[in-house]
Design a protein around this motif. Structure first.
Motif, short mmCIF file in Angstrom:
data_model
loop_
_atom_site.label_atom_id
_atom_site.label_comp_id
_atom_site.label_asym_id
_atom_site.label_seq_id
_atom_site.Cartn_x
_atom_site.Cartn_y
_atom_site.Cartn_z
N LEU A 10 0.85 -1.18 0.00
CA LEU A 10 0.00 0.00 0.00
C LEU A 10 0.89 1.23 0.00
O LEU A 10 1.71 1.40 0.91
N GLN A 11 0.77 2.06 -1.05
CA GLN A 11 1.55 3.28 -1.17
C GLN A 11 3.04 2.97 -1.02
O GLN A 11 3.73 3.51 -0.17
N TYR A 25 -3.53 -2.51 -3.11
CA TYR A 25 -4.63 -1.95 -2.35
C TYR A 25 -4.79 -0.47 -2.66
O TYR A 25 -3.82 0.27 -2.76
N LEU A 26 -6.03 -0.05 -2.77
CA LEU A 26 -6.32 1.36 -3.03
C LEU A 26 -6.44 2.16 -1.75
O LEU A 26 -6.36 3.39 -1.78
N SER A 27 -6.64 1.48 -0.63
CA SER A 27 -6.78 2.18 0.64
C SER A 27 -6.39 1.26 1.79
O SER A 27 -6.37 0.03 1.65
N TRP A 28 -6.08 1.88 2.92
CA TRP A 28 -5.76 1.14 4.13
C TRP A 28 -6.96 0.32 4.59
O TRP A 28 -6.83 -0.82 5.03
N GLU A 29 -8.15 0.89 4.45
CA GLU A 29 -9.37 0.19 4.86
C GLU A 29 -9.58 -1.07 4.03
O GLU A 29 -10.04 -2.10 4.54
N GLN A 30 -9.24 -1.00 2.74
CA GLN A 30 -9.39 -2.18 1.88
C GLN A 30 -8.46 -3.29 2.34
O GLN A 30 -8.83 -4.47 2.36
N ARG A 33 -9.81 -5.03 5.41
CA ARG A 33 -10.98 -5.88 5.15
C ARG A 33 -10.59 -7.20 4.49
O ARG A 33 -11.41 -8.13 4.44
N THR A 48 2.70 7.19 12.98
CA THR A 48 1.92 6.50 11.96
C THR A 48 1.89 5.00 12.24
O THR A 48 0.84 4.36 12.16
N GLU A 300 -0.88 11.41 8.29
CA GLU A 300 -1.45 11.14 6.98
C GLU A 300 -1.24 12.30 6.01
O GLU A 300 -1.32 12.14 4.80
N ARG A 304 3.69 8.80 3.48
CA ARG A 304 2.98 7.76 2.75
C ARG A 304 3.49 6.44 3.30
O ARG A 304 4.58 5.99 2.94
#
Length: 312
Positions: A10-11, A25-30, A33, A48, A300, A304
């Motif tokens: 991620l990033q 992944y497009l997001s931390w939440e993704q 999950r 962080t 945030e 990154r």
């Protein structure tokens, strides 16, 4: 590595040189999950890491934090307690622990043990309150260079928890990515450590010595020499990528067996955190001359975070 496979990031930071998908992944939440993710490894500033590690543990993931990520024993104890409640292992990426062979790691040191740590790693000047590596005041607050904290931790693994810490010359000059600090630590076991860390000198030195009446250990620029009942032994040097692989191997085994990690267990950073905690408290009020404490900077908005996952 057997039992683990890099699957995504991620990033991902440019130049990390990791194989596999660059960004799955497009997001931390993704990522949180995704039920197939078992281990999340961080490479990000301390605040962080702590924030995301708490979220990952609450989501049922094992976590591996980079270096000494907590600024206080209270923060560390909270993360360790959360790890135990979640039933997930938490580790620290402190690869120098793995340079010690088993006989040295399990050795016993007397109250007469005396240790020294000297680290000089030059960093070029940066704008006030910023670090050329990360660009944040928090990174600047870590004037104790990364090898410095790793070697302090290594001595703590051998001599145990500190009983008293005395620091002198703590300085994080404005417009610099580093500074200098020296100190003396008295351990509960009776051993004593003196240390000197600097980011300002152009001379590069990395040296650790632990001396006792019947044994000794010296690490100098990656070379490990031990001396004991069998006489001096020049141990083969292990390079940092190999040592980091051993950390992941330890975490992999912990997830597979349900037991705590052996050497990289997060709770084992408590001793070195006790040494660094008073320095962090002092630097939190200055933050490298920026006038803003490290914790007050929204991570945030600045960093990154790099996160990788390893389904096991």
């Amino acid at each position: 590595m057997d039992g683990a496979e890099f699957r995504g990031a991620l990033q991902q930071s440019p130049g990390t040189g990791l194989s596999g998908p660059a960004a799955e992944y497009l997001s931390w939440e993704q990522l949180l999950r995704d039920s197939t993710v078992q281990l999340v490894s961080f490479c990000a500033p301390g605040s962080t890491q702590r924030r995301l590690a708490r979220q990952a543990l609450e989501a049922g993931k094992a976590v591996l934090l980079e270096g000494v990520a907590t600024h206080s024993t209270a923060e560390l104890d909270q993360l360790v307690a959360l790890s135990e409640q979640a039933g997930q292992p938490a580790g620290a990426m402190l690869p120098h622990r793995y340079c010690l062979p088993p006989d040295v790691w399990h050795g016993r040191w007397r109250s007469s043990a005396t240790a020294t740590v000297t680290v000089s790693r030059y960093r070029p000047p940066a704008p006030p309150g910023q670090c050329p590596q990360c660009g944040t005041a928090e990174a600047l607050s870590r004037l104790f260079t990364r090898p410095g904290t790793h070697y302090l931790d290594l001595v703590c693994q051998l001599l145990g928890p500190p009983a008293d810490v005395h620091v002198e010359g703590l300085q994080g000059p404005e417009g610099s990515a580093g500074g200098r600090v020296a100190g003396v630590v008295r351990f509960a076991s009776g051993g004593v450590l003196s240390f000197s860390l600097t980011c300002e000198s152009p001379t590069r030195i990395e040296r650790v010595a632990v001396l006792d009446v019947d044994q000794s250990l010296v690490i100098e620029d990656g070379r490990l020499v031990t001396d004991g009942a069998d006489g001096p032994v020049d141990r083969p040097a292990l390079h940092l990528p190999e040592l980091r692989t051993e950390v992941y191997r330890d975490m992999t085994e912990a997830i597979r067996t349900g037991r705590p990690p052996h050497r990289c267990r997060l709770s084992r950073t408590r001793a070195v955190t006790m040494i660094l905690e008073p320095m962090h408290r002092q630097l939190a009020t200055t933050s490298g001359g920026s006038g803003q404490s490290a914790e007050a900077i929204p991570p945030e908005d600045i960093h990154r975070p790099y996160v990788d996952r390893r389904p096991l």
